[in-house]
Design a protein around this motif. Sequence first.
Motif, PDB file in Angstrom:
ATOM      1  N   SER A   6       0.824  -1.198   0.000  1.00 29.59           N
ATOM      2  CA  SER A   6       0.000   0.000   0.000  1.00 29.59           C
ATOM      3  C   SER A   6       0.862   1.253   0.000  1.00 29.59           C
ATOM      4  N   ARG A   7       0.529   2.182  -0.883  1.00 31.14           N
ATOM      5  CA  ARG A   7       1.215   3.464  -0.877  1.00 31.14           C
ATOM      6  C   ARG A   7       0.901   4.235   0.393  1.00 31.14           C
ATOM      7  N   MET A   8      -0.347   4.143   0.863  1.00 33.28           N
ATOM      8  CA  MET A   8      -0.744   4.915   2.032  1.00 33.28           C
ATOM      9  C   MET A   8       0.014   4.491   3.278  1.00 33.28           C
ATOM     10  N   GLU A   9       0.423   3.234   3.364  1.00 35.94           N
ATOM     11  CA  GLU A   9       1.231   2.813   4.515  1.00 35.94           C
ATOM     12  C   GLU A   9       2.591   3.491   4.499  1.00 35.94           C
ATOM     13  N   VAL A  10       3.112   3.724   3.302  1.00 39.60           N
ATOM     14  CA  VAL A  10       4.376   4.458   3.184  1.00 39.60           C
ATOM     15  C   VAL A  10       4.190   5.884   3.698  1.00 39.60           C
ATOM     16  N   ILE A  11       3.106   6.522   3.277  1.00 40.04           N
ATOM     17  CA  ILE A  11       2.835   7.902   3.692  1.00 40.04           C
ATOM     18  C   ILE A  11       2.637   7.979   5.201  1.00 40.04           C
ATOM     19  N   ARG A  12       1.823   7.081   5.742  1.00 37.80           N
ATOM     20  CA  ARG A  12       1.555   7.085   7.183  1.00 37.80           C
ATOM     21  C   ARG A  12       2.832   6.834   7.978  1.00 37.80           C
ATOM     22  N   GLU A  37       7.992  11.384  11.677  1.00 33.61           N
ATOM     23  CA  GLU A  37       8.170  12.782  12.045  1.00 33.61           C
ATOM     24  C   GLU A  37       7.638  13.081  13.446  1.00 33.61           C
ATOM     25  N   GLY A  38       6.999  12.095  14.069  1.00 36.64           N
ATOM     26  CA  GLY A  38       6.461  12.285  15.410  1.00 36.64           C
ATOM     27  C   GLY A  38       5.040  12.799  15.433  1.00 36.64           C
ATOM     28  N   PHE A  39       4.350  12.766  14.287  1.00 41.08           N
ATOM     29  CA  PHE A  39       2.981  13.259  14.234  1.00 41.08           C
ATOM     30  C   PHE A  39       2.041  12.296  14.953  1.00 41.08           C
ATOM     31  N   SER A  40       1.045  12.849  15.652  1.00 43.95           N
ATOM     32  CA  SER A  40       0.062  12.024  16.344  1.00 43.95           C
ATOM     33  C   SER A  40      -0.853  11.347  15.328  1.00 43.95           C
ATOM     34  N   GLU A  41      -1.541  10.286  15.758  1.00 42.68           N
ATOM     35  CA  GLU A  41      -2.403   9.553  14.843  1.00 42.68           C
ATOM     36  C   GLU A  41      -3.574  10.406  14.355  1.00 42.68           C
ATOM     37  N   PRO A  42      -4.233  11.235  15.209  1.00 39.55           N
ATOM     38  CA  PRO A  42      -5.289  12.118  14.676  1.00 39.55           C
ATOM     39  C   PRO A  42      -4.763  13.077  13.613  1.00 39.55           C
ATOM     40  N   LEU A  43      -3.530  13.588  13.816  1.00 41.76           N
ATOM     41  CA  LEU A  43      -2.942  14.481  12.822  1.00 41.76           C
ATOM     42  C   LEU A  43      -2.674  13.734  11.526  1.00 41.76           C
ATOM     43  N   VAL A  44      -2.136  12.519  11.644  1.00 48.02           N
ATOM     44  CA  VAL A  44      -1.868  11.708  10.453  1.00 48.02           C
ATOM     45  C   VAL A  44      -3.160  11.467   9.672  1.00 48.02           C
ATOM     46  N   ASN A  45      -4.236  11.153  10.388  1.00 46.17           N
ATOM     47  CA  ASN A  45      -5.513  10.876   9.718  1.00 46.17           C
ATOM     48  C   ASN A  45      -6.023  12.101   8.962  1.00 46.17           C
ATOM     49  N   LEU A  46      -5.851  13.298   9.544  1.00 49.19           N
ATOM     50  CA  LEU A  46      -6.282  14.514   8.857  1.00 49.19           C
ATOM     51  C   LEU A  46      -5.437  14.783   7.621  1.00 49.19           C
ATOM     52  N   LEU A  47      -4.136  14.569   7.735  1.00 48.42           N
ATOM     53  CA  LEU A  47      -3.255  14.795   6.593  1.00 48.42           C
ATOM     54  C   LEU A  47      -3.578  13.832   5.459  1.00 48.42           C
ATOM     55  N   VAL A  48      -3.857  12.591   5.809  1.00 50.79           N
ATOM     56  CA  VAL A  48      -4.199  11.596   4.799  1.00 50.79           C
ATOM     57  C   VAL A  48      -5.531  11.949   4.139  1.00 50.79           C
ATOM     58  N   ALA A  49      -6.455  12.511   4.918  1.00 50.47           N
ATOM     59  CA  ALA A  49      -7.765  12.880   4.386  1.00 50.47           C
ATOM     60  C   ALA A  49      -7.694  14.089   3.462  1.00 50.47           C
ATOM     61  N   GLY A  50      -6.523  14.690   3.325  1.00 49.07           N
ATOM     62  CA  GLY A  50      -6.365  15.828   2.424  1.00 49.07           C
ATOM     63  C   GLY A  50      -6.594  15.458   0.977  1.00 49.07           C
ATOM     64  N   ASN A  51      -6.469  14.176   0.635  1.00 53.15           N
ATOM     65  CA  ASN A  51      -6.797  13.697  -0.707  1.00 53.15           C
ATOM     66  C   ASN A  51      -8.069  12.874  -0.642  1.00 53.15           C
ATOM     67  N   ARG A  52      -8.929  13.052  -1.632  1.00 52.70           N
ATOM     68  CA  ARG A  52     -10.188  12.313  -1.656  1.00 52.70           C
ATOM     69  C   ARG A  52      -9.953  10.864  -2.057  1.00 52.70           C
ATOM     70  N   SER A  53     -10.934  10.031  -1.737  1.00 49.79           N
ATOM     71  CA  SER A  53     -10.787   8.592  -1.969  1.00 49.79           C
ATOM     72  C   SER A  53     -10.538   8.280  -3.441  1.00 49.79           C
ATOM     73  N   SER A  54     -11.182   9.024  -4.340  1.00 49.47           N
ATOM     74  CA  SER A  54     -10.971   8.773  -5.773  1.00 49.47           C
ATOM     75  C   SER A  54      -9.535   9.082  -6.175  1.00 49.47           C
ATOM     76  N   THR A  55      -8.971  10.156  -5.603  1.00 50.27           N
ATOM     77  CA  THR A  55      -7.578  10.504  -5.889  1.00 50.27           C
ATOM     78  C   THR A  55      -6.639   9.446  -5.331  1.00 50.27           C
ATOM     79  N   LEU A  56      -6.903   9.007  -4.101  1.00 50.72           N
ATOM     80  CA  LEU A  56      -6.057   7.985  -3.488  1.00 50.72           C
ATOM     81  C   LEU A  56      -6.083   6.693  -4.293  1.00 50.72           C
ATOM     82  N   SER A  57      -7.254   6.340  -4.809  1.00 50.00           N
ATOM     83  CA  SER A  57      -7.364   5.124  -5.621  1.00 50.00           C
ATOM     84  C   SER A  57      -6.568   5.263  -6.912  1.00 50.00           C
ATOM     85  N   THR A  58      -6.642   6.436  -7.530  1.00 50.99           N
ATOM     86  CA  THR A  58      -5.880   6.681  -8.763  1.00 50.99           C
ATOM     87  C   THR A  58      -4.385   6.639  -8.485  1.00 50.99           C
ATOM     88  N   TYR A  59      -3.967   7.272  -7.389  1.00 50.77           N
ATOM     89  CA  TYR A  59      -2.553   7.263  -7.021  1.00 50.77           C
ATOM     90  C   TYR A  59      -2.069   5.848  -6.690  1.00 50.77           C
TER      91      TYR A  59
END
Length: 371
Positions: free
Chosen positions: A42-48, A54-76
């Motif tokens: 999974s690419r998203m596991e690399v990003i997470r 970097e020491g980011f909290s899990e809620p912060l990570v979830n918000l950053l990941v949500a910056g791209n929509r599901s359709s974009t994530l699927s395409t990527y």
Amino acid sequence: MVSCPSGTNMRRADTPPRIPGSVGFGNRSCSPAFANRIVAVSRMEVIRRDFRREGFSEPLVNLLVAGNRSSTLSTYESAWRNWIDWCFRRNENSLSVPLKSVLEFLTGLHRDGKSYNSVNVHRSMLSKTLPAVDGHPVGTHPLVKNLLNGCYNLNPPKPKYNCSWDPSIVIQFMAQLGKNESISFPSLTRKTATLLALASLLRVSELAAINFQSINFSEESVKFSLLKPRKAQHSGPLQTISIPAIPEEDCCPVHALKAYVKLTGPFRGNSNINQLFISVISPHGGVTANTISRWIRITLKESGVDTSVFSAHSTRGAAASKASAAGISIDEILKAGHWKTESTFSRFYKRTMEPSIVPAVFQLDGQVLMS
């Protein structure tokens, strides 16, 4: 333009250098081939993982990941798999490669006949996944930008269709199906989806996101909102769509929708109460854009539209072209289609229509479309 030596590795400036030829997973280093096998999951596991490093909290990570929509994530994700396969065949470390490898990968896509848009998607994916190089995100490096310019000049994006079908023939076909209350559940479902697509210029993904609980009928129209932002919407509240009724009930999107809401009422529960369109098969769960696309294609084919050429998405261009030919203002068309500029509409959607002798009575934002 500043060039990068072919052997320069891409690294984030704020992370320690990696061992040449390897990539770290926690405290573990591994060969490029082994790294590629792991990252391929999974690419998203690399990003997470990078965010957590970097020491980011899990809620912060979830918000950053949500910056791209599901359709974009699927395409990527699809583009990431192509990159992983390319690196694996060359025994390259997919997370830390020379800039030259990125350039060769994109060149290979162009050489294989991929469109400019496809090459650009892969560039964007790499830019948002790999470390920076020479202080640039890899996708904005001068050499990568120049390569994309070359792809555009040699193979510019082309409109999907040179002409369009006339919505009149589809509207006439659906009018001949009979009263909404007398046709089958599958037929009413396909009819409602197609009429809403033509009347609203919504994409199939947006039709799938119509909020059932937001639907509000009046004597002359229906209003509803979506469960998520429209494709090009990045700010502001969820859009409310208003569709006026027309006297011809058998081809009126408002009357079809009202009949559909009534028919599906007994099938609704906690699991499907939010989504307008539900499966015609028990247990009648919410459907995806692919299912709605299939429904619309069936209707188009039964109406006589060549579905080997035209997809469900062609309803946007067909209805908008009809509106333009009927004299509806370009501002109203752009607003309904959620297009930012007239050039986008003119270049990719506005088309001459195939000949039709069937008159149509239809509306876009309250204005009648006549053939």
